[in-house]
Design a protein around this motif. Sequence first.
Motif, mmCIF file in Angstrom:
data_model
loop_
_atom_site.group_PDB
_atom_site.id
_atom_site.type_symbol
_atom_site.label_atom_id
_atom_site.label_comp_id
_atom_site.label_asym_id
_atom_site.label_seq_id
_atom_site.Cartn_x
_atom_site.Cartn_y
_atom_site.Cartn_z
ATOM 1 N N TYR A 632 0.836 -1.202 0.000
ATOM 2 C CA TYR A 632 0.000 0.000 0.000
ATOM 3 C C TYR A 632 0.873 1.255 0.000
ATOM 4 O O TYR A 632 0.638 2.192 -0.761
ATOM 5 N N GLY A 635 2.416 1.967 -3.351
ATOM 6 C CA GLY A 635 1.503 2.217 -4.466
ATOM 7 C C GLY A 635 1.119 0.964 -5.237
ATOM 8 O O GLY A 635 0.498 1.058 -6.303
ATOM 9 N N PHE A 637 -1.325 -1.225 -5.273
ATOM 10 C CA PHE A 637 -2.634 -1.371 -4.630
ATOM 11 C C PHE A 637 -3.259 -2.735 -4.881
ATOM 12 O O PHE A 637 -3.974 -3.261 -4.027
ATOM 13 N N GLU A 638 -3.046 -3.327 -6.046
ATOM 14 C CA GLU A 638 -3.625 -4.641 -6.309
ATOM 15 C C GLU A 638 -3.038 -5.687 -5.345
ATOM 16 O O GLU A 638 -3.769 -6.504 -4.769
ATOM 17 N N ALA A 640 -1.705 -5.008 -2.498
ATOM 18 C CA ALA A 640 -2.165 -4.652 -1.153
ATOM 19 C C ALA A 640 -3.550 -5.201 -0.884
ATOM 20 O O ALA A 640 -3.833 -5.761 0.187
ATOM 21 N N LYS A 661 -8.379 -2.255 2.874
ATOM 22 C CA LYS A 661 -8.732 -2.740 1.538
ATOM 23 C C LYS A 661 -9.590 -1.705 0.814
ATOM 24 O O LYS A 661 -9.417 -1.450 -0.395
ATOM 25 N N ARG A 663 -9.574 1.525 1.288
ATOM 26 C CA ARG A 663 -8.708 2.641 0.881
ATOM 27 C C ARG A 663 -7.928 2.287 -0.391
ATOM 28 O O ARG A 663 -7.834 3.083 -1.328
ATOM 29 N N ALA A 664 -7.346 1.087 -0.396
ATOM 30 C CA ALA A 664 -6.559 0.670 -1.558
ATOM 31 C C ALA A 664 -7.430 0.564 -2.802
ATOM 32 O O ALA A 664 -7.012 0.898 -3.918
ATOM 33 N N THR A 665 -8.671 0.116 -2.621
ATOM 34 C CA THR A 665 -9.583 -0.014 -3.768
ATOM 35 C C THR A 665 -9.907 1.358 -4.354
ATOM 36 O O THR A 665 -9.928 1.550 -5.582
ATOM 37 N N LEU A 667 -8.064 4.044 -4.174
ATOM 38 C CA LEU A 667 -6.867 4.577 -4.827
ATOM 39 C C LEU A 667 -6.572 3.847 -6.129
ATOM 40 O O LEU A 667 -6.009 4.422 -7.071
ATOM 41 N N LEU A 668 -6.955 2.572 -6.200
ATOM 42 C CA LEU A 668 -6.769 1.835 -7.451
ATOM 43 C C LEU A 668 -7.717 2.362 -8.515
ATOM 44 O O LEU A 668 -7.374 2.469 -9.697
#
Length: 685
Positions: A632, A635, A637-638, A640, A661, A663-665, A667-668
């Motif tokens: 994460y 960067g 993100f996938e 992460a 998850k 947050r990462a989604t 940002l993805l």
Amino acid sequence: MRFSVGIAVSMLVAVSIGVSTFVVHSLWWTTARDNSRMLAAEINSQIANTVRIEVGATLRSAEAAWSAVRTIFVQNVIATRQADKREFVFLSQLQAQPNISWIFFGWPDGNFFASHRLGDSGLEMIEIDKDIRDRNLRTDRYIFIPGDIQFEERTFVPTSYDPRDHAWFNNFMSLDTMGWIEARDLPGSDKTVYAFAGPIDVNRARQGVLAVAIETDRLSRFLATLEPGEFGAAFILDADGKVIAVPDAKADEVTPARMGEGELYEVAKISGEKLLGDPDGKTAGSSTKRVVIDGVPYAVALTPLGFYGWRVATVIPEAAFLSGINATLIDLIYILIGVVIVSTALAIWLIRRIVANPLARIAEDLSKIERFDVERIPRRPSNLSELANLSAATASMAAGLSAFRKYVPTDLVKMLVAEGIKTQPGGDMKQISVLFCDVTGFTGLSEKLGPKIIQLMEPFFSAAAAAVARHDGTIDKFMGDAVMAIWGAPRKDALHAENACRAALDLVVTVEDAGIKDEAGNSLRVRIGLNSGEALVGNIGSEQRLNYTAIGDVVNVASRLEGANKEYGTRILIGPETRREAGDAIVVRELDTLAVFGRTEELVVYELIAMADGFEGSLDWIETYEQGLAHYRSGRFEQAIAAFEAADKMRGGDPVSVAMKLRATKLLTNPPSGDWRAVTHTDKT
């Protein structure tokens, strides 16, 4: 009714001396009595073992004699009908085995032959044969002479005895085994004997039944040789508790044992009837009872002998052991009474002279302290160091109360007094740990419950205070629904971070175990922030009102970490310094990087999972989460998202992994700018 100190203490001393004397006397007497009973039990055990050995030897002698005679018959050394040789074999066995009283043989046609010991003086041969004077009982009597036997006389008397009418013959005539059996009414005898009997087969043809018997009078003679104590005796009882053998040195096959003589016989008889006569009261093993008959106590031990339900009963009067003790006891009582009188008089004189007056003056000082008149309490000298120390302690207590009575709560005041902290504004920089704890949804509860919120929160505050106290922490203050506690001040604590972590985990468990619920029945949940570092600790306020507390960045961060729990669904968040101080004593996971409001420097925060010494689970899910956190921050993100999903699954539900998850989604889906950094900003409030 009131008493002066001198009289009260004098009475107390007198009573103490008397009680001490009584206790010592009782312990001595009890110990002496118990030792005497232990001695009696040891004697009982030795007597029982000796009787068991003798009975066993007697039984083995009978069995050995039976086996020897059987072998002679079975091997056709002699025939069972060869009268002269059979007579010689039976005589030789009686001579060789002094414990045997009878050897007899019965034939299927009703004939009978027996050898019977007549005490130590001789023996007799008994025969019943259809060819002898129409089945008359022929008796040949012999006497013992040195190294041989001598025929004395022969008699013939009519008899109706037939072995086929008796159990010893009938039971074994149809069997192929041998064993022990009671036999009664043998020719010329009305005694009950115990016979080892079995069939005799020669060339597969049953010849009859051979038996070797013992009489209990022989055991009575043996019992007379035992001396269980100076006044005791040993008896043998049958399975129903009846006395069958008594100590009698003259008892033999001719002279029966003298049953029913002496008080010890009556004790054995009554004990047997009471303890063995009732089938429900029987015990399988050995037992020792205290039996009182006509006001006289006896120690009676019953020990199984392993034969026909027999038991050896050892009877010993307790007076045989306690008479000397009782005489010494009377002399000791007189001595102790004199010691009590002299000691009490001396104690009263000393107490009135050197205790009562100093105590009265100290009592006056305590009365002043009770009224908070503590400004002028002097130290009063005394010849007794205890009273001098008491007076000094009273004066010191007065000075402490005078200096620190402005402080609340009381526990904190006591601690401050113990640490010698002065009551004036100011403080010192100290390494401490700070804990903030509040209740989830308190604002909504306050609006809904109104004044009832006080009753709801009281158990929470009690539980929180108890958890903090258990781990050497100090409650700083209660603020609404929040609790602030510190470690490392005012009392020094080298393990302040570790103890604070233990308290935080304990607090969560304590609140859950307390079962505190709101009006809707929902359990209260707590959020905790914990941080360590250097803070200004001391008296904050004015001369009129002081508050001992801690201020500084470490306190601010702890408060912000407590609030940050709601962003992740966690219970306990700790700062990096707490993580470093606690070290390997705790199990944590690196959670995120936070930018705390009011603080320019970012910090890495951790979730406290458990103490290392009490953790038994797997750490794999923590490692997986931290791998996702690394992706994460870089960067990726996938990767992460995949790691957070795995951590959530491995833990069986992890709110932090779910939040990260999401947050990462996002940002993805909406990639951040090139200067993006994985830093989470906390709310300003």
